[in-house]
Write an enzyme that holds these catalytic residues in place. Structure first.
Site, mmCIF file in Angstrom:
data_model
loop_
_atom_site.group_PDB
_atom_site.id
_atom_site.type_symbol
_atom_site.label_atom_id
_atom_site.label_comp_id
_atom_site.label_asym_id
_atom_site.label_seq_id
_atom_site.Cartn_x
_atom_site.Cartn_y
_atom_site.Cartn_z
ATOM 1 N N ASP A 1 4.507 -4.686 2.149
ATOM 2 C CA ASP A 1 5.439 -4.949 1.050
ATOM 3 C C ASP A 1 4.826 -5.942 0.051
ATOM 4 O O ASP A 1 3.977 -6.760 0.424
ATOM 5 C CB ASP A 1 6.732 -5.606 1.563
ATOM 6 C CG ASP A 1 7.477 -4.710 2.522
ATOM 7 O OD1 ASP A 1 7.292 -3.490 2.467
ATOM 8 O OD2 ASP A 1 8.251 -5.279 3.323
HETATM 9 N N1 URA Z 1 7.289 -4.496 8.040
HETATM 10 C C1 URA Z 1 7.896 -4.920 6.922
HETATM 11 O O1 URA Z 1 9.100 -5.128 6.910
HETATM 12 N N2 URA Z 1 7.150 -5.144 5.827
HETATM 13 C C2 URA Z 1 5.818 -4.962 5.799
HETATM 14 O O2 URA Z 1 5.180 -5.187 4.776
HETATM 15 C C3 URA Z 1 5.202 -4.509 6.963
HETATM 16 C C4 URA Z 1 5.961 -4.287 8.065
#
Ligand code: URA
Length: 233
Positions: free
Chosen positions: A101
């Protein structure tokens, strides 16, 4: 490898056509127009045709980046936000394998090896993904056990995970979680499901690769052994 073969294996044109390009002075090696057809390309040479760098298809590169929060895991962004690919100091185009993310930091692989990337991202893969999480509030052992067993994150019950509660202060808990799936925003959704939204998230491991001491925003080339490992699993 002879220069004409090098250009041909980069998919630019045939060897003969490459000879013609050389004759016309359209080929440069390390910034200088090439004067001889028989040149053998050396490791580290930069070959350009019409001022555009060419690389044989076979040259694959593999990087491990410690992604900072605030970077998009993509090769382009309509909103003009910073891209993870900007952090790779190579003129060869690479793309990220999988996704972190925008606000997640940590271990991200970037490569130009499409085949390996497809294999690693296949859902059947079941690779360990290890995260360091700072979650809101105090997560109890019983709540961690719910994460370990599997929680409903909205139409999907997660498969077993491992959770290690490291420490907490009055407002937040630091924990490590290892999951074997890769649903969208999975870790954030898992902690939300037990009432402790994620405040900070960092991926620290992927299979047996670790982020180690790599500074945030820095990347390094994977070692041949690490590349072999990724190809094997
Ligand atoms: N899980 C998440 O919530 N975000 C990420 O970036 C990776 C795994």
């Amino acid at each position: 490898m002879r220069i004409n073969q090098y250009i041909a294996s980069a998919g630019v044109c045939s060897r003969r056509a490459a000879d013609e390009l050389i004759e016309k002075g359209r080929v440069k090696v390390n910034g200088k127009v090439l004067g001889t057809m028989g040149y053998h390309v050396q490791d580290g040479d930069i070959v350009e045709v019409d001022d555009i760098r060419v690389e044989p298809e076979t040259k694959k590169v593999y990087y491990l980046l410690n992604k900072p929060a605030g970077y998009v895991t993509s090769t382009a962004d309509k909103e003009g936000r910073p891209l993870v690919t900007e952090l790779v100091p190579d003129s060869i185009r690479v793309f990220p394998v999988g996704r972190l993310d925008f606000n997640t930091s940590g271990l991200l692989i970037l490569t130009n090896d499409g085949e390996l990337s497809n294999r690693l991202m296949h859902p059947s893969h079941g690779f360990n993904k290890k995260y360091l999480v700072r979650a809101q509030g105090i997560v109890t052992r019983a709540e961690a056990a719910r994460l370990e067993k599997g929680v409903d994150i909205g139409g999907f019950v997660t498969s077993p995970a491992e959770v290690h509660l490291i420490k907490h202060d009055r407002n937040s808990t630091l924990a490590e979680i290892v999951i074997h799936e890769g649903k969208n925003r999975q870790v954030r959704r898992m902690f939300k499901a037990i009432g402790h939204p994620v405040l900070e998230l960092c991926r620290t491991g992927l299979g047996n690769l670790e982020i180690g001491k790599l500074a945030i925003g820095q990347c390094r080339k994977l070692s041949p052994a690490e590349v072999e490992y990724l190809k094997r699993v």
